[in-house]
Design a protein around this motif. Structure first.
Motif, PDB file in Angstrom:
ATOM      1  N   GLY A   1       0.817  -1.204   0.000  1.00 49.73           N
ATOM      2  CA  GLY A   1       0.000   0.000   0.000  1.00 49.73           C
ATOM      3  C   GLY A   1       0.854   1.259   0.000  1.00 49.73           C
ATOM      4  N   LEU A   2       1.879   1.291   0.833  1.00 48.95           N
ATOM      5  CA  LEU A   2       2.753   2.465   0.887  1.00 48.95           C
ATOM      6  C   LEU A   2       3.535   2.638  -0.417  1.00 48.95           C
ATOM      7  N   ALA A   3       3.912   1.528  -1.039  1.00 49.20           N
ATOM      8  CA  ALA A   3       4.642   1.603  -2.300  1.00 49.20           C
ATOM      9  C   ALA A   3       3.792   2.205  -3.415  1.00 49.20           C
ATOM     10  N   LEU A   4       2.479   2.121  -3.271  1.00 46.10           N
ATOM     11  CA  LEU A   4       1.564   2.649  -4.288  1.00 46.10           C
ATOM     12  C   LEU A   4       1.302   4.144  -4.121  1.00 46.10           C
ATOM     13  N   GLY A   5       1.801   4.736  -3.059  1.00 42.21           N
ATOM     14  CA  GLY A   5       1.561   6.153  -2.832  1.00 42.21           C
ATOM     15  C   GLY A   5       0.165   6.403  -2.293  1.00 42.21           C
ATOM     16  N   ALA A   6      -0.388   7.570  -2.576  1.00 46.11           N
ATOM     17  CA  ALA A   6      -1.651   7.987  -1.982  1.00 46.11           C
ATOM     18  C   ALA A   6      -2.790   7.011  -2.238  1.00 46.11           C
ATOM     19  N   GLN A   7      -2.823   6.384  -3.422  1.00 47.37           N
ATOM     20  CA  GLN A   7      -3.916   5.463  -3.721  1.00 47.37           C
ATOM     21  C   GLN A   7      -3.882   4.211  -2.843  1.00 47.37           C
ATOM     22  N   GLY A   8      -2.727   3.930  -2.237  1.00 47.14           N
ATOM     23  CA  GLY A   8      -2.603   2.760  -1.390  1.00 47.14           C
ATOM     24  C   GLY A   8      -2.675   3.060   0.096  1.00 47.14           C
ATOM     25  N   HIS A   9      -2.889   4.334   0.460  1.00 44.26           N
ATOM     26  CA  HIS A   9      -2.850   4.697   1.871  1.00 44.26           C
ATOM     27  C   HIS A   9      -4.000   4.107   2.676  1.00 44.26           C
ATOM     28  N   ASN A  10      -5.178   3.954   2.071  1.00 39.92           N
ATOM     29  CA  ASN A  10      -6.285   3.380   2.843  1.00 39.92           C
ATOM     30  C   ASN A  10      -5.997   1.952   3.274  1.00 39.92           C
ATOM     31  N   VAL A  11      -5.522   1.122   2.343  1.00 39.64           N
ATOM     32  CA  VAL A  11      -5.230  -0.269   2.701  1.00 39.64           C
ATOM     33  C   VAL A  11      -4.030  -0.328   3.644  1.00 39.64           C
ATOM     34  N   ALA A  12      -3.036   0.529   3.418  1.00 41.57           N
ATOM     35  CA  ALA A  12      -1.870   0.537   4.307  1.00 41.57           C
ATOM     36  C   ALA A  12      -2.263   0.957   5.712  1.00 41.57           C
ATOM     37  N   ASN A  13      -3.081   1.995   5.825  1.00 44.02           N
ATOM     38  CA  ASN A  13      -3.503   2.478   7.138  1.00 44.02           C
ATOM     39  C   ASN A  13      -4.346   1.445   7.868  1.00 44.02           C
ATOM     40  N   LYS A  14      -5.273   0.838   7.144  1.00 40.24           N
ATOM     41  CA  LYS A  14      -6.138  -0.157   7.784  1.00 40.24           C
ATOM     42  C   LYS A  14      -5.326  -1.370   8.226  1.00 40.24           C
ATOM     43  N   ALA A  15      -4.460  -1.851   7.364  1.00 37.80           N
ATOM     44  CA  ALA A  15      -3.646  -3.015   7.711  1.00 37.80           C
ATOM     45  C   ALA A  15      -2.730  -2.719   8.895  1.00 37.80           C
ATOM     46  N   ALA A  16      -2.132  -1.536   8.906  1.00 39.05           N
ATOM     47  CA  ALA A  16      -1.243  -1.165  10.008  1.00 39.05           C
ATOM     48  C   ALA A  16      -1.998  -1.114  11.324  1.00 39.05           C
ATOM     49  N   CYS A  17      -3.192  -0.529  11.308  1.00 41.10           N
ATOM     50  CA  CYS A  17      -3.977  -0.401  12.541  1.00 41.10           C
ATOM     51  C   CYS A  17      -4.481  -1.748  13.036  1.00 41.10           C
ATOM     52  N   ILE A  18      -4.905  -2.618  12.131  1.00 42.80           N
ATOM     53  CA  ILE A  18      -5.384  -3.945  12.543  1.00 42.80           C
ATOM     54  C   ILE A  18      -4.233  -4.776  13.102  1.00 42.80           C
ATOM     55  N   HIS A  19      -3.093  -4.739  12.431  1.00 42.20           N
ATOM     56  CA  HIS A  19      -1.934  -5.486  12.936  1.00 42.20           C
ATOM     57  C   HIS A  19      -1.525  -4.982  14.314  1.00 42.20           C
ATOM     58  N   ALA A  20      -1.484  -3.660  14.467  1.00 44.32           N
ATOM     59  CA  ALA A  20      -1.104  -3.097  15.760  1.00 44.32           C
ATOM     60  C   ALA A  20      -2.111  -3.457  16.843  1.00 44.32           C
ATOM     61  N   SER A  21      -3.387  -3.431  16.510  1.00 50.57           N
ATOM     62  CA  SER A  21      -4.440  -3.667  17.495  1.00 50.57           C
ATOM     63  C   SER A  21      -4.475  -5.111  17.992  1.00 50.57           C
ATOM     64  N   TYR A  22      -4.260  -6.060  17.087  1.00 45.31           N
ATOM     65  CA  TYR A  22      -4.467  -7.464  17.432  1.00 45.31           C
ATOM     66  C   TYR A  22      -3.189  -8.283  17.590  1.00 45.31           C
ATOM     67  N   LEU A  23      -2.136  -7.896  16.897  1.00 49.48           N
ATOM     68  CA  LEU A  23      -0.995  -8.800  16.780  1.00 49.48           C
ATOM     69  C   LEU A  23       0.338  -8.242  17.274  1.00 49.48           C
ATOM     70  N   GLU A  24       0.462  -6.937  17.400  1.00 50.78           N
ATOM     71  CA  GLU A  24       1.736  -6.339  17.806  1.00 50.78           C
ATOM     72  C   GLU A  24       1.919  -6.475  19.326  1.00 50.78           C
ATOM     73  N   PRO A  25       2.949  -7.197  19.781  1.00 52.97           N
ATOM     74  CA  PRO A  25       3.130  -7.399  21.222  1.00 52.97           C
ATOM     75  C   PRO A  25       3.737  -6.211  21.964  1.00 52.97           C
ATOM     76  N   SER A  26       4.416  -5.330  21.250  1.00 53.03           N
ATOM     77  CA  SER A  26       5.113  -4.208  21.881  1.00 53.03           C
ATOM     78  C   SER A  26       4.205  -2.995  22.002  1.00 53.03           C
ATOM     79  N   GLU A  27       3.974  -2.538  23.222  1.00 50.56           N
ATOM     80  CA  GLU A  27       3.154  -1.345  23.422  1.00 50.56           C
ATOM     81  C   GLU A  27       3.795  -0.133  22.748  1.00 50.56           C
ATOM     82  N   LYS A  28       5.085   0.003  22.866  1.00 50.78           N
ATOM     83  CA  LYS A  28       5.789   1.128  22.257  1.00 50.78           C
ATOM     84  C   LYS A  28       5.607   1.129  20.747  1.00 50.78           C
ATOM     85  N   GLN A  29       5.693  -0.057  20.139  1.00 52.75           N
ATOM     86  CA  GLN A  29       5.537  -0.139  18.693  1.00 52.75           C
ATOM     87  C   GLN A  29       4.102   0.143  18.278  1.00 52.75           C
TER      88      GLN A  29
END
Length: 251
Positions: free
Chosen positions: A54-82
């Motif tokens: 998504g990030l490699a695609l520039g602005a057109q890929g930001h929605n999928v990149a943002n959603k994927a980043a937030c879902i990964h952080a919410s459910y799967l990222e073990p580090s609070e800082k990260q």
């Protein structure tokens, strides 16, 4: 996470399930091969790949990149800082997109959503003292004004009301931040009316209503959980969401 066979997406499956999967965010069907690939990664649970593409695609890929980043952080990222770093990164990227295109409803949504999740992580009261609360509220209200059919924006704004009331109490929340319990409940109801079969909307509304109910659950919260749990997850995100809902519904 490991992608199950049931949650592996190709172009045909993505097109077939798109309306079901994106009922709550009104995301348009991707119109390029690379963007389609990024969304296939997202729905398959390959969130980090979805972010990278998504990030490699520039602005057109930001929605999928943002959603994927937030879902990964919410459910799967073990580090609070990260997790905090991810939400701030999404918020900054979305804010930049808002500056370039003030009418980009999705950019306003991801700005507000990511700030809200960051606030939860560092504590809502600390975030309010830093002035993040007003930015969150304004971003989500702008997203709704631009796309009034976007159910997840109503959910996020309702959760903003619920979080503040839960942390500082209804009176201070109303007098200091203009937040009201009845407004939060109305926003949850609006989201449910727009997307009544979305597991995300059902579960999020159950969580938020539980925070706002002042006299105990009248059965509505558990009914929302049970409605969601009767559904079969259509992608990896819903599988994670419903697993969490199953735990909360049994508490």
């Amino acid at each position: 996470m490991t992608t199950s066979v049931a949650h592996r997406f190709d172009r045909a499956k993505l097109r077939r399930l798109w309306s079901r999967l994106h009922a709550s965010d009104a995301e348009p069907l991707p119109d390029t091969d690379r963007l389609t690939e990024a969304w296939c990664h997202f729905h398959s649970g390959q969130f980090e790949k979805a972010v990278a593409l998504g990030l490699a695609l520039g602005a057109q890929g930001h929605n999928v990149a943002n959603k994927a980043a937030c879902i990964h952080a919410s459910y799967l990222e073990p580090s609070e800082k990260q997790r905090h770093a991810v939400f701030l990164d999404v918020a900054r990227r979305a804010a930049d997109d808002c500056g370039k295109d003030p009418h980009n409803a999705s950019a306003h949504f991801w700005h507000g959503y990511a700030l809200g999740r960051y606030s939860e992580g560092i504590s809502v009261t600390k975030a309010l003292a830093m002035g993040i609360g007003s930015k969150t509220k304004q971003a989500l209200e702008t997203s709704i004004a631009l796309r009034p059919d976007r159910a997840d924006a109503y959910v996020a704004l309702a959760m903003f009301h619920a979080d503040i009331i839960d942390k500082v109490g209804a009176l201070i929340a109303h007098m200091t931040y203009g937040v009201r319990r009845d407004t939060g409940m109305a926003l949850f109801s609006k989201a449910l009316s727009l997307s009544p079969q979305s597991p995300y909307v059902l579960v999020a509304c159950a969580q938020g209503r539980q925070m706002l109910e002042s006299t105990g659950d009248d059965g509505g919260t558990q009914a929302l959980y049970q409605h969601a749990l009767r559904m079969q997850p259509a992608d990896a995100h819903e599988a994670l969401l419903l697993a969490l809902a199953r735990e909360q519904a049994s508490v």
